[in-house]
Design a protein around this motif. Sequence first.
Motif, mmCIF file in Angstrom:
data_model
loop_
_atom_site.group_PDB
_atom_site.id
_atom_site.type_symbol
_atom_site.label_atom_id
_atom_site.label_comp_id
_atom_site.label_asym_id
_atom_site.label_seq_id
_atom_site.Cartn_x
_atom_site.Cartn_y
_atom_site.Cartn_z
ATOM 1 N N LYS A 329 0.939 -1.301 -0.116
ATOM 2 C CA LYS A 329 0.044 0.000 0.012
ATOM 3 C C LYS A 329 0.742 1.273 0.130
ATOM 4 O O LYS A 329 0.470 2.103 -0.700
ATOM 5 N N GLY A 330 1.943 1.176 0.845
ATOM 6 C CA GLY A 330 2.843 2.307 0.617
ATOM 7 C C GLY A 330 3.760 2.385 -0.466
ATOM 8 O O GLY A 330 3.731 3.619 -1.149
ATOM 9 N N LYS A 333 1.240 4.079 -2.803
ATOM 10 C CA LYS A 333 1.052 5.614 -2.551
ATOM 11 C C LYS A 333 1.896 6.346 -3.064
ATOM 12 O O LYS A 333 1.853 7.513 -3.750
ATOM 13 N N PHE A 334 3.302 5.986 -3.125
ATOM 14 C CA PHE A 334 4.426 6.698 -3.550
ATOM 15 C C PHE A 334 4.828 6.509 -4.827
ATOM 16 O O PHE A 334 5.650 6.812 -5.392
ATOM 17 N N SER A 339 0.123 0.035 -11.298
ATOM 18 C CA SER A 339 -0.978 -0.504 -10.944
ATOM 19 C C SER A 339 -1.756 -1.591 -11.702
ATOM 20 O O SER A 339 -2.478 -1.422 -12.315
ATOM 21 N N GLN A 402 -7.104 -1.707 -5.219
ATOM 22 C CA GLN A 402 -6.270 -0.669 -5.175
ATOM 23 C C GLN A 402 -5.715 -0.044 -6.388
ATOM 24 O O GLN A 402 -5.159 1.190 -6.393
#
Length: 403
Positions: A329-330, A333-334, A339, A402
Amino acid sequence: MALLQLFITASIPVLKVLLITALGSYLALERVNILGEETRKNLNTVVFYVFSPALVVTNVAQTITYDGMIKLWFMPVNILITFIVGSVLGWILIQLARPPPHLRGLILGCCAAGNLGNLLLIIIPAVCKEKGSPFGAPDVCHTYGMAYASLSMATGAIYIWSYVYNIVRISSKRSTQDSPQSLKEPSESNQVSCTEPLLSSKEYGSAYYCRLSWQIEPQIKSKNCLVRMFQILNLKTIFAPSTIGAIVGFAIGVIPQIRKLMIGDGAPLRVIHGTTNLLGDGAIPALTLIIGGNLLKGLRGSGIQKSIVVGIIIVRYVFLPLTGILIIKGALKFGLVHSDPLYLFVLLIQYTLPPAMNIGTITQLFGAGENECSVILLWTYVFATASLTLWSAFFMWFGPRQV
């Protein structure tokens, strides 16, 4: 997609592994005696030196390209993180359980190294072929999935034989040095004093370390320290057959000129790739049968503390997957990973795998913790049947959400 359908899709690959493992256990029974201990050791040698490197070479060469390596740079980092987190959790387990010194390397290895090889090569294609898979068209899913699984296998082989091998080696060496027979006093003359080889010449050749007397010149002492350092690292074993196979596979896949010679229907040297591919096809069934035969030894027990086995199961199937969710998840995010639901699924599943079967091979090489390793592998693979299915179903649901 319905959660039940996801659960069924995730369970099929695990059941395939379980059935082949059960067959291996049956063949290893004394009344059947087709896959006895001596046979397993001989077959394990063939897998180690022939089947596994052939499997790594063909899959890496066929699916990994230069552009693909650029896109997949985070996967080797992710696998390294699994080793680091697993090692930290394993160290905590050692502090709590207080195992004998010769088992500490085994515990660290089982917590750090997951089965990044044959399990992913079974799970990913099976998931892609299942009806209701969330990863799109089966052929496209299979192509990309094999690339991800091959890179995972190659990276895992390098980490296992450069890290786990050496911590088990050091652990077994320390337990041997505790006995008076394993120690030799240095000579008082200017002669070089050497211990017995750390490994038998049959496996990896003699690896001696020497200690010089106090009268030796300082510069010679410095040279001896460098020699000793390289012997401690045991660089020869870092380049195990699977590691060499990974390097060769990367060279073939990444360098266009070599790739055109060997990969493709019109490649001049395609017969070499085809032959290697034929050998590699034997790795997964052979290794899985060996798993079944070795797990049978775990049923007889070894006196290992139950807390150690339970601790490894909790580390691999509870703490590591939860850590993996936070890390991926981190990374999303960065912007460290692209994806792609299938890519995210593979990254996440790397945190949920049972211990690598190569750990059993390593303990056989050193004769330290072999029976205890069989017990650990038995119970971790028994629990993996439920754990892998549940986590796989969750990650299939989690990954696409996600994107």
